[in-house]
Design a protein around this motif. Structure first.
Motif, PDB file in Angstrom:
ATOM      1  N   ASP A 139     -59.183  35.422  26.890  1.00 21.35           N
ATOM      2  CA  ASP A 139     -58.071  36.055  27.266  1.00 21.35           C
ATOM      3  C   ASP A 139     -58.247  37.373  27.746  1.00 21.35           C
ATOM      4  OD1 ASP A 139     -55.527  37.496  27.199  1.00 21.35           O
ATOM      5  OD2 ASP A 139     -54.616  36.328  25.890  1.00 21.35           O
ATOM      6  N   ILE A 140     -58.276  37.938  28.873  1.00 20.17           N
ATOM      7  CA  ILE A 140     -58.564  39.021  29.565  1.00 20.17           C
ATOM      8  C   ILE A 140     -57.754  39.943  29.007  1.00 20.17           C
ATOM      9  CG2 ILE A 140     -59.465  37.834  31.907  1.00 20.17           C
ATOM     10  CD1 ILE A 140     -56.876  39.008  33.047  1.00 20.17           C
ATOM     11  N   ALA A 141     -56.694  40.049  28.372  1.00 15.53           N
ATOM     12  CA  ALA A 141     -55.783  40.952  27.885  1.00 15.53           C
ATOM     13  C   ALA A 141     -56.119  41.361  26.428  1.00 15.53           C
ATOM     14  CB  ALA A 141     -54.354  40.598  27.915  1.00 15.53           C
ATOM     15  N   LYS A 157     -54.001  45.455  29.418  1.00 17.03           N
ATOM     16  CA  LYS A 157     -53.028  45.704  28.532  1.00 17.03           C
ATOM     17  C   LYS A 157     -52.153  46.986  29.149  1.00 17.03           C
ATOM     18  CE  LYS A 157     -54.971  46.027  24.679  1.00 17.03           C
ATOM     19  NZ  LYS A 157     -56.483  45.410  25.026  1.00 17.03           N
ATOM     20  N   TYR A 158     -52.987  47.687  29.972  1.00 14.27           N
ATOM     21  CA  TYR A 158     -52.402  48.961  30.508  1.00 14.27           C
ATOM     22  C   TYR A 158     -52.340  49.075  31.927  1.00 14.27           C
ATOM     23  CZ  TYR A 158     -53.730  50.274  25.577  1.00 14.27           C
ATOM     24  OH  TYR A 158     -53.844  50.228  24.263  1.00 14.27           O
ATOM     25  N   PHE A 159     -53.264  48.392  32.665  1.00 15.50           N
ATOM     26  CA  PHE A 159     -53.110  48.615  34.218  1.00 15.50           C
ATOM     27  C   PHE A 159     -51.993  47.810  34.516  1.00 15.50           C
ATOM     28  CE2 PHE A 159     -54.047  45.873  38.013  1.00 15.50           C
ATOM     29  CZ  PHE A 159     -54.215  47.171  38.816  1.00 15.50           C
ATOM     30  N   LYS A 160     -51.534  48.471  35.613  1.00 11.60           N
ATOM     31  CA  LYS A 160     -50.327  47.726  36.394  1.00 11.60           C
ATOM     32  C   LYS A 160     -50.468  48.012  37.668  1.00 11.60           C
ATOM     33  CE  LYS A 160     -45.328  46.931  36.945  1.00 11.60           C
ATOM     34  NZ  LYS A 160     -44.082  47.068  36.175  1.00 11.60           N
ATOM     35  N   SER A 161     -50.703  46.848  38.587  1.00 11.02           N
ATOM     36  CA  SER A 161     -50.880  46.722  40.245  1.00 11.02           C
ATOM     37  C   SER A 161     -49.690  47.372  40.730  1.00 11.02           C
ATOM     38  CB  SER A 161     -51.248  45.498  40.536  1.00 11.02           C
ATOM     39  OG  SER A 161     -51.202  45.481  41.940  1.00 11.02           O
ATOM     40  N   GLN A 162     -49.983  48.437  41.576  1.00  8.74           N
ATOM     41  CA  GLN A 162     -48.979  49.086  42.379  1.00  8.74           C
ATOM     42  C   GLN A 162     -48.554  48.130  43.710  1.00  8.74           C
ATOM     43  OE1 GLN A 162     -47.642  51.919  41.678  1.00  8.74           O
ATOM     44  NE2 GLN A 162     -48.761  51.902  39.901  1.00  8.74           N
ATOM     45  N   LYS A 163     -49.642  47.156  44.071  1.00  9.11           N
ATOM     46  CA  LYS A 163     -49.341  46.256  45.326  1.00  9.11           C
ATOM     47  C   LYS A 163     -48.521  45.094  44.845  1.00  9.11           C
ATOM     48  CE  LYS A 163     -52.867  48.050  48.372  1.00  9.11           C
ATOM     49  NZ  LYS A 163     -54.027  47.944  49.194  1.00  9.11           N
ATOM     50  N   THR A 164     -48.908  44.703  43.762  1.00  8.53           N
ATOM     51  CA  THR A 164     -48.314  43.194  43.338  1.00  8.53           C
ATOM     52  C   THR A 164     -47.258  43.465  42.234  1.00  8.53           C
ATOM     53  OG1 THR A 164     -49.944  42.898  41.535  1.00  8.53           O
ATOM     54  CG2 THR A 164     -50.571  42.152  43.718  1.00  8.53           C
ATOM     55  N   GLY A 167     -49.264  43.098  35.790  1.00  5.65           N
ATOM     56  CA  GLY A 167     -50.102  43.851  34.836  1.00  5.65           C
ATOM     57  C   GLY A 167     -49.365  44.064  33.636  1.00  5.65           C
ATOM     58  N   GLN A 168     -49.930  45.034  32.841  1.00  6.68           N
ATOM     59  CA  GLN A 168     -49.459  45.428  31.398  1.00  6.68           C
ATOM     60  C   GLN A 168     -49.263  43.899  30.678  1.00  6.68           C
ATOM     61  OE1 GLN A 168     -46.360  48.319  32.204  1.00  6.68           O
ATOM     62  NE2 GLN A 168     -47.749  49.962  32.367  1.00  6.68           N
ATOM     63  N   TRP A 173     -49.038  36.344  27.199  1.00  4.80           N
ATOM     64  CA  TRP A 173     -48.736  36.256  28.420  1.00  4.80           C
ATOM     65  C   TRP A 173     -49.100  34.998  29.325  1.00  4.80           C
ATOM     66  CZ3 TRP A 173     -52.101  35.778  32.649  1.00  4.80           C
ATOM     67  CH2 TRP A 173     -53.720  35.758  32.394  1.00  4.80           C
ATOM     68  N   ARG A 174     -50.028  34.092  28.894  1.00  5.30           N
ATOM     69  CA  ARG A 174     -50.289  33.188  29.542  1.00  5.30           C
ATOM     70  C   ARG A 174     -49.516  31.953  29.738  1.00  5.30           C
ATOM     71  NH1 ARG A 174     -56.176  31.629  27.067  1.00  5.30           N
ATOM     72  NH2 ARG A 174     -54.909  31.943  25.132  1.00  5.30           N
ATOM     73  N   GLU A 175     -48.494  31.881  28.645  1.00  8.55           N
ATOM     74  CA  GLU A 175     -47.383  30.958  28.361  1.00  8.55           C
ATOM     75  C   GLU A 175     -46.339  31.147  29.398  1.00  8.55           C
ATOM     76  OE1 GLU A 175     -47.740  28.474  26.479  1.00  8.55           O
ATOM     77  OE2 GLU A 175     -49.784  29.256  26.109  1.00  8.55           O
ATOM     78  N   THR A 176     -45.963  32.406  30.217  1.00 10.94           N
ATOM     79  CA  THR A 176     -44.935  32.667  30.870  1.00 10.94           C
ATOM     80  C   THR A 176     -45.232  33.430  31.922  1.00 10.94           C
ATOM     81  OG1 THR A 176     -44.491  34.986  29.577  1.00 10.94           O
ATOM     82  CG2 THR A 176     -43.521  33.093  28.635  1.00 10.94           C
ATOM     83  N   HIS A 177     -46.304  33.723  32.416  1.00  8.86           N
ATOM     84  CA  HIS A 177     -46.624  34.499  33.480  1.00  8.86           C
ATOM     85  C   HIS A 177     -46.604  33.589  34.649  1.00  8.86           C
ATOM     86  CE1 HIS A 177     -48.513  37.445  36.440  1.00  8.86           C
ATOM     87  NE2 HIS A 177     -48.071  38.220  35.569  1.00  8.86           N
TER      88      HIS A 177
END
Length: 313
Positions: A139-141, A157-164, A167-168, A173-177
């Motif tokens: 699990d990368i997170a 857990k903290y990074f959020k992509s500005q382009k996509t 993140g966070q 997360w793997r069950e719903t993302h």
């Protein structure tokens, strides 16, 4: 021989990761290299396989001498490296690691990428249907990485992509993302030396697991850097970065050519520019020399051979 199957999910699509994995490999290799140590790119060119079709062949040398424990440096060649050969038929890749100094040691990695959350239990039936192996989810997170490699800017857990906008990542997360993809990696480690085989193979798998975790975290954390790239642009980035990396470690081979011209087909089925990535080289505890062990004063640090031109009588 010890075989394990690793499954690493990411909030990307398989098609997006085609660019991301190439970018991550090149950038990470450059960051981890220094003069005399690091990853030298020897070959990177198109390759045609009769079974897998057109792909890309890369060969690299990972120089490790200063990373070895003192007892090992005394017996291995001064220029010590591991050879990595990788065949990329994306979304299928093969990577092999060998060492001429340790002919009984090898790592073989087969990788398949699919747009799912790691739910395909039969993905390697053709390659290893009847072979016993442990399945390990990474699990990368939420999985911990060695402290020396941790960067908050690369923490999903903290990074959020500005382009996509992705993140966070939260627990589960793997069950719903959506989107979600999985890197399935079948890893076989061989160290055929009696008395050390089991311990060394287990240690190498621990290192491989850390490498896979770090590399996939970085591929996602750097998404804003590569997301808008075309294949031509990432290949140019790869070429320029590889040449800079070779110079950085003090090796000046002929300019690397990354061409789209097809090479003659080979009869050899082969293994990708698959994430070659972070290679940790810390020796396991059972192979290191205790730091507080007293040295014998009579034992010379080096062996000096007599000069045949100076005869003694």
């Amino acid at each position: 021989m010890l075989m394990k199957e690793y499954r690493i999910c990411m909030p990307l699509t398989v098609e997006e990761y085609r660019i991301g994995q190439l970018y991550m490999i090149s950038k990470h290799s450059h960051e981890q290299s220094d003069r005399g140590e690091g990853v030298e790119v020897v070959q990177n060119e198109p390759f045609e396989d009769p079974n897998h079709g057109n792909g890309q062949l890369t060969e690299k040398r990972v120089y490790l001498n200063s990373k070895l424990p003192s007892w090992a440096r005394a017996v291995v060649p001064k220029i010590f490296y591991v050879t990595e050969k990788a065949w990329n038929y994306y979304p299928y890749t093969i990577t092999e690691y060998t060492c001429s100094f340790l002919p009984k040691f090898s790592i073989h990695i087969e990788t398949k990428y699919e747009d799912n959350k790691g739910s395909n239990d039969s993905i390697f039936d053709k390659e290893a249907k009847d072979l016993e192996r442990e399945v390990c989810f990474i699990d990368i997170a939420s999985d911990e990485i060695p402290e020396r490699y941790y960067k908050e800017s690369e923490d999903p857990k903290y990074f959020k992509s500005q382009k996509t906008g992705r993140g966070q990542l939260k627990e589960g997360w793997r069950e719903t993302h959506q989107p979600i993809m999985c890197s399935y990696k079948l890893v076989t480690v061989k160290f055929e030396v009696w008395g050390l085989q089991t311990r060394v193979e287990q240690f190498v798998h621990k290192v491989v697991r850390d490498i896979l975790l770090i590399g996939h975290r970085q591929a996602f954390a750097w998404v804003d850097e590569w997301y808008d790239m075309t294949m031509d642009e990432v290949r140019e980035f790869e070429r320029a970065t590889q040449e800079a990396t070779n110079k950085k470690i003090g090796i000046f081979p002929p300019a690397i050519s990354i061409s789209n011209i097809s090479m003659p087909s080979s009869t050899r089925s082969a293994p990708s520019s698959a994430p070659s990535t972070p290679l940790s080289t810390d020796a396991p505890d059972f192979l290191t020399v205790p730091k507080d062990r007293p040295r014998k004063k009579s034992a010379p640090e080096t062996l000096t051979l007599p000069d045949p031109s100076k005869k003694t009588f």
